[in-house]
Design an enzyme around this catalytic site. Structure first.
Site, mmCIF file in Angstrom:
data_model
loop_
_atom_site.group_PDB
_atom_site.id
_atom_site.type_symbol
_atom_site.label_atom_id
_atom_site.label_comp_id
_atom_site.label_asym_id
_atom_site.label_seq_id
_atom_site.Cartn_x
_atom_site.Cartn_y
_atom_site.Cartn_z
ATOM 1 N N ARG A 3 -0.262 5.115 -3.013
ATOM 2 C CA ARG A 3 0.953 5.830 -2.601
ATOM 3 C C ARG A 3 1.939 5.942 -3.765
ATOM 4 O O ARG A 3 1.865 5.172 -4.732
ATOM 5 C CB ARG A 3 1.664 5.088 -1.470
ATOM 6 N N LYS A 37 -5.941 9.314 -2.535
ATOM 7 C CA LYS A 37 -4.614 9.620 -3.033
ATOM 8 C C LYS A 37 -4.342 8.692 -4.204
ATOM 9 O O LYS A 37 -4.967 7.646 -4.325
ATOM 10 C CB LYS A 37 -3.566 9.509 -1.937
HETATM 11 C C1 VG1 Z 1 -0.791 5.731 7.452
HETATM 12 C C2 VG1 Z 1 -0.254 7.068 7.022
HETATM 13 C C3 VG1 Z 1 -1.405 7.987 6.610
HETATM 14 C C4 VG1 Z 1 -2.218 7.307 5.494
HETATM 15 C C5 VG1 Z 1 -2.675 5.946 5.976
HETATM 16 C C6 VG1 Z 1 -3.394 5.172 4.899
HETATM 17 O O1 VG1 Z 1 -1.629 5.881 8.586
HETATM 18 O O2 VG1 Z 1 0.509 7.658 8.049
HETATM 19 O O3 VG1 Z 1 -0.875 9.212 6.191
HETATM 20 O O4 VG1 Z 1 -3.327 8.083 5.160
HETATM 21 O O5 VG1 Z 1 -1.548 5.168 6.391
HETATM 22 O O6 VG1 Z 1 -2.597 4.996 3.772
HETATM 23 P P1 VG1 Z 1 -1.141 5.619 10.078
HETATM 24 O O7 VG1 Z 1 -2.348 5.802 10.932
HETATM 25 O O8 VG1 Z 1 -0.571 4.243 10.113
HETATM 26 O O9 VG1 Z 1 -0.077 6.625 10.350
HETATM 27 V V1 VG1 Z 1 -2.678 3.546 2.921
HETATM 28 O O10 VG1 Z 1 -1.816 3.752 1.487
HETATM 29 O O11 VG1 Z 1 -2.125 2.505 4.110
HETATM 30 O O12 VG1 Z 1 -4.310 3.303 2.670
HETATM 31 CO CO CO Z 2 -2.195 2.448 0.097
#
Ligand code: VG1
Ligand code: CO
Length: 543
Positions: free
Chosen positions: A282, A376
């Site tokens: 991120r 990402k």
């Molecule tokens: C969250 C975010 C999503 C992202 C995911 C993993 O998921 O909203 O956009 O792809 O985290 O990111 P959720 O289901 O909690 O809304 V990471 O940096 O936690 O691997």
């Molecule tokens: Co992450």
């Protein structure tokens, strides 16, 4: 060395969420819990005998223990070679880079991303395929199905492997290669961005601050910003990865990256600020006293892509997750390239990138990336901004304001209601589903409902269908409210409310998002009956 075959009972809760299996460390430490899931992966992916695997994690508590277990299981399951990051550490984008560069069969990434770490914190595990990206839903469903039927797992009876020096060790018949992923990753970045221009920018008095939040990006950021780009000492903060992230919450947003936010909003603020999360995928971008929403960041990156050497030829297409604002759609339209709207989670972008349909992808949750890897990529986004700043010689704020003046502003915010009782959160979603027909055509405040639905996605490449991906209330002027339940949490339920209003009028672009969205926020609370059903009328976190 002997392969031991251990009999085991299935755990019924090993369903991967938005990004792999995430649970409390205490859950993973139960006897056989990790082993069952790893064997379920191996049983589902049909790797040929002797295949190569990449392995690493974000360095959080339990990473080292888990790496040793997985190595011994990989050896017992017929893998020929495992590439491991030094110390068992790989950022998520670096893992993707390693899988692609060395053409491994796939990789296992240990991460709970931005969730807090430590003995009482979270842990996670996921499988990435040979394209470097998170396994598709078809694969994660097969892993889950296997985990419910598993009766035994295989593990080599062997001592732990030394992982802190670059080199090779044999584990039974399997070769364990400890690699320097920092240099692989930094090399990939150097091939995409104009390092000379960024070096000049940093030498000319431009000040940046990158906050690694005691998470995995510290060593990568030091190598790239300090060693290769000559950023002065002090430009990278909290650069030493810690098993508990220093007790912090390694989530780069205005709430959790408060030290950085204070520096960027204080006296003598640097020109540019950025942060990354626990596993390095991120990013948050800040200018001096200015916050760039992730949705806007994707749009600005797309609009300026040809200023960056690796993207000089242009962008084939853009993909964004459904809750992400439509700012990128406007850029795609102007560039006359396709824009795809996918469910939440990076696993949905892989097919589009593999098919050459999109170059850039983004999510409102501080995720931006491109087809250079299949995850990402936090530092990639930071470098993209630095490259744009070096080329345009303007401030972050003036670049974004010019962007809004040209395309209009998609005012955007996400309100998270964390730690709700699961039943109450599901009740809100059920209630909303029951309102679809009644709401159509209704006027709410200044908005009129165009339609409501539960978002469903058909992958244009393999035709797979993903249903139930979020409740949308779409208004006639394109404004939207989206409700969805998080798939990454480990305690109770988190309800996410995404708010978006389009504003073409430049004289209103200075407004704070919470002010500009006040009407929509009120409507969201009213329609969802959140206070009545979950006892909350204020979010826990606003981004
Ligand atoms: C969250 C975010 C999503 C992202 C995911 C993993 O998921 O909203 O956009 O792809 O985290 O990111 P959720 O289901 O909690 O809304 V990471 O940096 O936690 O691997
Ligand atoms: Co992450």
């Amino acid at each position: 060395m002997n392969v031991r075959i251990i009999s085991t009972q299935p755990f019924l809760d090993q369903k991967p969420g938005t990004s792999g299996l995430r649970k409390k460390v205490a859950v993973f430490r139960q006897p056989h819990y990790l082993e069952n899931f790893v064997q379920s992966i191996f049983d589902s992916i049909a790797a040929p005998q002797g295949a190569t695997l990449a392995l690493g994690g974000d360095g959080r508590y339990y990473n080292r223990t888990a790496i040793q277990i997985i190595l011994k299981m990989a050896a017992a399951n017929g893998f020929g070679r495992v590439l491991v990051g030094k110390g068992g550490i790989l950022s998520t984008p670096a893992a993707s880079c390693v899988i692609r560069k060395y053409q491994t069969f796939g990789g296992i990434i240990l991460s709970a991303s931005h969730n807090p770490g430590g003995p009482d914190g979270d842990f996670g595990i996921k499988f990435n395929s040979g394209n470097g990206g998170p396994a598709t839903e078809t694969v994660t469903e097969a892993i889950f199905a296997r985990s419910k039927a598993i009766g035994e797992y295989r593990i080599l009876d062997a001592p732990d492997v030394a992982l802190d020096e670059i080199g090779e060790t044999m584990l039974g018949a399997m070769r364990v290669q400890v690699i320097d992923a920092v240099s692989d990753y930094a090399g990939l970045m150097e091939s995409l961005f104009d390092f000379a221009a960024i070096r000049n920018l940093l030498a000319g008095g431009f000040q940046m601050k990158f906050d690694a939040m005691h998470a995995v990006t510290g060593p990568y950021a030091q190598e790239i910003f300090t060693n290769r780009l000559g950023a002065p000492a002090g430009s990278v903060a909290n650069a030493v990865p810690l098993e508990d992230f220093g007790g912090g919450h390694p989530d780069p947003n205005l709430t959790y990256a408060h030290d950085l936010v204070e520096a960027l909003y204080g006296a003598d603020a640097p020109d540019f600020g950025a942060a990354s999360d626990g596993d390095g995928d991120r990013n948050m971008i800040l200018g001096r006293r200015f916050f760039v929403t992730p949705s806007d960041s994707l749009a600005v990156i797309a609009a300026n892509a040809t200023l960056v050497p690796g993207y000089r030829k242009g962008v084939a297409g853009i993909a964004r997750s459904m809750p992400t604002s439509a700012a990128a759609d406007r850029v795609a339209q102007a560039l006359n390239i396709p824009c795809f709207e996918t469910p939440t989670g990076w696993k949905f972008f892989g097919n589009l990138m593999d098919a050459g349909k999109v170059t850039l992808c983004g999510e409102e949750s501080f995720g931006t990336g491109s087809d250079h890897v299949r995850e990402k990529d936090g530092l990639w986004a930071v470098l993209f901004w630095l490259n744009i700043l070096a080329a345009r010689k303007q401030s972050v704020e003036s670049i974004v304001r010019e962007h809004w003046a040209k395309y209009g502003r998609n005012v955007y915010s996400r309100h998270d209601y964390e730690g709700l009782p699961t039943e109450a959160a599901q009740g809100v979603i059920q209630h909303l589903k029951g309102c679809f027909t009644d709401l159509a055509g209704v006027r709410l405040g200044q908005y009129t409902v165009k339609f409501c639905d539960d978002f469903s996605y058909t992958d244009p490449v393999d035709g797979s269908v993903s249903k139930g991906q979020g409740i949308r209330i779409i208004f006639t002027d394109g404004s939207r409210i989206v409700f969805r339940l998080s798939g990454t949490g480990t305690e109770g339920a988190t309800l996410r409310v995404y708010l978006e209003a389009y504003e073409a009028d430049t004289s209103r672009h200075h407004l704070d998002a919470q002010v500009a969205l006040a009407d929509l926020i009120r409507i969201a609370l009213q329609v969802s009956e959140l206070e009545l059903r979950a006892g909350r009328d204020k979010p826990t976190v606003i981004t």
